[in-house]
Write a protein that holds these residues in place. Structure first.
Motif, short mmCIF file in Angstrom:
data_model
loop_
_atom_site.label_atom_id
_atom_site.label_comp_id
_atom_site.label_asym_id
_atom_site.label_seq_id
_atom_site.Cartn_x
_atom_site.Cartn_y
_atom_site.Cartn_z
N PRO A 269 -8.49 8.49 14.66
CA PRO A 269 -7.18 8.06 14.11
C PRO A 269 -7.04 6.59 13.53
N ASP A 270 -6.19 6.44 12.58
CA ASP A 270 -5.87 5.17 12.01
C ASP A 270 -5.09 4.31 12.82
N LEU A 271 -4.16 5.23 13.72
CA LEU A 271 -3.03 4.63 14.57
C LEU A 271 -2.84 5.70 15.62
N SER B 6 -0.28 10.91 18.59
CA SER B 6 0.87 10.55 19.50
C SER B 6 0.60 10.70 21.09
N MET C 26 -3.44 8.88 6.22
CA MET C 26 -3.24 8.48 7.44
C MET C 26 -3.43 9.37 8.70
N ARG C 27 -4.08 9.01 9.61
CA ARG C 27 -4.38 10.10 10.98
C ARG C 27 -3.80 9.38 12.04
N VAL C 28 -2.89 10.00 12.63
CA VAL C 28 -2.15 9.50 13.87
C VAL C 28 -2.28 10.32 15.22
N CYS D 192 3.29 5.02 10.31
CA CYS D 192 2.55 6.28 10.12
C CYS D 192 2.81 6.92 8.73
N VAL E 78 7.30 12.09 14.03
CA VAL E 78 6.26 11.80 13.11
C VAL E 78 5.95 13.32 12.66
N LEU F 102 -0.14 13.70 11.80
CA LEU F 102 -0.53 14.02 13.02
C LEU F 102 -1.85 14.71 13.24
N VAL G 17 0.20 6.16 18.56
CA VAL G 17 1.50 5.58 18.89
C VAL G 17 1.80 5.74 20.34
#
Length: 239
Positions: free
Chosen positions: A56-58, A5, A1-3, A103, A14, A22, A60
């Motif tokens: 990123p996958d997401l 913020s 997972m790549r986040v 996340c 996170v 992150l 926030v």
């Protein structure tokens, strides 16, 4: 997972819960102090292209902290964006749980349980105090209706005199603020950095509580310590 913020509170949450997730954060994301990720600009002016390059996958975000045009641009680039809405303490706890699961957190973190217990265990205040809560000066801006920080203070026995204002962060001239006759002025050190020499002098004769803005406005690991530490600062100001 790549986040990535776009919100300092969420960055801290996170980072301490899902280490390594992150890959990017804003220039204002100051916690944890040793956070080592790509910086992508401010909350209001992120470098959208830089975020996209991080793949990123997401992402926030928050409906108050971030601008819809930036979030729309990220979605149009094919990036999933999770937008939080935080107006009170229970909402913050729910949204934090939702973000952390999205996340990749495998379990609810201990600090979130501790934060919930801390707020549930906060005793009803013996007396209530009316206050104004400036968040900026030149021009003066204060907490208005429906804010997370206002709910935090209300739970600690401090009633915001502008809690029913039609705006969430109204601009109020200083003479009107003083005419409101608050029993207390709460001065956080962010977003405007109020200090002992910058802020209290405008409210002669009214007790002023200089408080840690992170405890008042951040929804993250600091929530666990906020009731005790903020409560102590507020009581000291009016004692």
């Amino acid at each position: 997972m790549r986040v990535v913020s776009l919100v300092p509170s969420l960055t801290e949450a996170v980072a301490v819960t899902v280490p390594g997730a992150l890959v990017g954060a804003t220039d204002w994301c100051s916690h944890p102090a040793d956070l080592d990720v790509v910086r992508i600009g401010g909350t209001k002016n992120p470098d959208v292209d830089a975020v996209v390059r991080l793949a990123p996958d997401l992402v926030v975000a928050n409906e108050e902290e971030n601008r819809e045009p930036d979030l729309r641009a990220l979605r149009e680039a094919g990036i999933e964006v999770l937008v939080t809405e935080v107006r009170d303490v229970p909402g913050a706890l729910r949204e934090l749980d939702r973000v952390l699961r999205a996340c990749g957190a495998l379990a609810r973190p201990r600090w979130l349980d501790e934060a919930e217990a801390a707020w549930e265990g906060t005793p009803a205040p013996a007396r209530r105090t009316t206050a104004i809560v400036p968040v900026w000066r030149r021009p003066w801006m204060v907490l208005g209706r429906d804010t997370f920080a206002g709910d935090v203070l209300a739970r600690l026995g401090v009633d915001n005199l502008y809690a029913r204002h039609e705006e969430r962060y109204p601009r109020i001239p200083l003479p009107e603020l003083t005419a409101a006759a608050p029993e207390l002025v709460v001065l956080p050190d962010e977003p405007y950095r109020f200090t002992a020499d910058d802020g209290p002098e405008s409210f002669a004769g009214v007790p002023c509580a200089l408080v840690d803005g992170r405890l008042l406005t951040w929804y993250g690991p600091s929530l666990a310590a906020a009731p005790a530490r903020l409560g102590e600062a507020l009581r000291a100001a009016v004692s």
